[in-house]
Scaffold this active site. Structure first.
Site, PDB file in Angstrom:
ATOM      1  N   CYS A 134       0.818  -1.218   0.000  1.00 41.37           N
ATOM      2  CA  CYS A 134       0.000   0.000   0.000  1.00 41.37           C
ATOM      3  C   CYS A 134       0.854   1.272   0.000  1.00 41.37           C
ATOM      4  O   CYS A 134       1.456   1.584  -1.023  1.00 41.37           O
ATOM      5  CB  CYS A 134      -0.985  -0.067   1.173  1.00 41.37           C
ATOM      6  N   GLU A 193      -1.081  -8.444   5.363  1.00 46.92           N
ATOM      7  CA  GLU A 193      -0.756  -8.676   6.779  1.00 46.92           C
ATOM      8  C   GLU A 193      -1.985  -8.630   7.688  1.00 46.92           C
ATOM      9  O   GLU A 193      -1.913  -9.018   8.845  1.00 46.92           O
ATOM     10  CB  GLU A 193       0.309  -7.668   7.248  1.00 46.92           C
ATOM     11  N   HIS A 199      -3.405  -5.143   1.687  1.00 44.30           N
ATOM     12  CA  HIS A 199      -2.694  -5.428   2.946  1.00 44.30           C
ATOM     13  C   HIS A 199      -2.757  -6.917   3.280  1.00 44.30           C
ATOM     14  O   HIS A 199      -3.672  -7.343   3.989  1.00 44.30           O
ATOM     15  CB  HIS A 199      -3.356  -4.654   4.095  1.00 44.30           C
ATOM     16  N   ARG A 210      -2.454   7.348  -6.204  1.00 40.28           N
ATOM     17  CA  ARG A 210      -2.808   7.346  -4.775  1.00 40.28           C
ATOM     18  C   ARG A 210      -4.316   7.471  -4.574  1.00 40.28           C
ATOM     19  O   ARG A 210      -4.998   8.093  -5.365  1.00 40.28           O
ATOM     20  CB  ARG A 210      -2.147   8.517  -4.048  1.00 40.28           C
TER      21      ARG A 210
HETATM   22  N1  GLN Z   1      -3.625   6.379   1.183  1.00 40.07           N
HETATM   23  C1  GLN Z   1      -2.337   6.067   1.707  1.00 40.07           C
HETATM   24  C2  GLN Z   1      -1.219   6.831   0.998  1.00 40.07           C
HETATM   25  O1  GLN Z   1      -1.435   7.423  -0.002  1.00 40.07           O
HETATM   26  C3  GLN Z   1      -2.052   4.585   1.617  1.00 40.07           C
HETATM   27  C4  GLN Z   1      -3.016   3.842   2.462  1.00 40.07           C
HETATM   28  C5  GLN Z   1      -2.463   2.604   3.109  1.00 40.07           C
HETATM   29  O2  GLN Z   1      -1.255   2.389   3.159  1.00 40.07           O
HETATM   30  N2  GLN Z   1      -3.351   1.830   3.675  1.00 40.07           N
HETATM   31  O3  GLN Z   1      -0.124   6.820   1.458  1.00 40.07           O
END
Ligand code: GLN
Length: 192
Positions: free
Chosen positions: A79, A170, A168, A105
């Site tokens: 992420c 994890e 994610h 993003r």
């Molecule tokens: N929206 C976050 C970012 O742009 C990422 C979100 C996440 O890691 N769960 O950094």
């Protein structure tokens, strides 16, 4: 096998728990002197990429980590970690910029910020994927392999020593993506 987990912000504890369950030892990178310990792989967790980028610069961690990644250190970004590795970032700035991907993003919009699906991960099979205000990958460079897509959008890619997931792994009980990363490290160690 020792895996370092970047622990300056975000969801790093869940990664450490996964690694421990899989029998890999890990330690946290919080400041420059933590880099003196040897490690075979690195995890960049989810969190807020803008905050992490700033902290990495302020703590003088950006350059030394970029050098290690460029030299072939196996790295797994989830992420926000994916955003940190991307060469191009839409809606933000690159940080390490070591991986030939363009990340978008907060790509799913605020309302659809968090969701869970089951999809095919190449080389693993069908796995649960949890998205939390996630990016997706708009495009990959030649030499970067696409490992998973959700609704036609790229959510996982690999370029040699670098693995990224927009989701994610994890936070699910499924440890196969972490095992995949440990296998990447193992393969690298046998080459040495
Ligand atoms: N929206 C976050 C970012 O742009 C990422 C979100 C996440 O890691 N769960 O950094």
């Amino acid at each position: 096998m020792t895996v370092a987990v970047l622990a300056i912000q975000g969801a790093f504890i869940e990664h450490e728990q996964m690694l421990e369950k899989l029998g890999a030892s890990c330690f946290e990178i919080r400041q420059k002197k933590d880099l003196e310990r040897p490690f075979d792989g690195l995890i960049l967790p989810g969190g807020e990429s803008t905050v992490m980028r700033k902290l990495l610069t302020d703590l003088d961690l950006s350059e030394p980590l970029r050098e290690k990644i460029s030299a072939g250190l196996p790295v797994f970004g989830t992420c926000a970690g994916l955003i940190l590795l991307a060469k191009e970032v839409e809606g933000g700035l690159p940080c390490f910029g070591t991986m030939g991907i363009r990340a978008k993003r907060n790509a799913y919009g605020r309302q659809l910020g968090s969701f869970c699906v089951k999809e095919e991960f190449e080389g693993i099979g069908e796995i649960p994927m949890n998205f939390i205000r996630a990016p997706y990958i708009e495009r990959v460079s030649e030499g970067t392999e696409i490992l998973a897509k959700v609704d036609g959008l790229i959510v996982t890619a690999r370029e040699r020593n670098q693995l990224v997931t927009a989701f994610h792994p994890e936070v699910t009980g499924d440890m196969r993506v972490h095992q995949y990363f440990l296998d990447m490290i193992q393969a690298q160690n046998t080459k040495k």
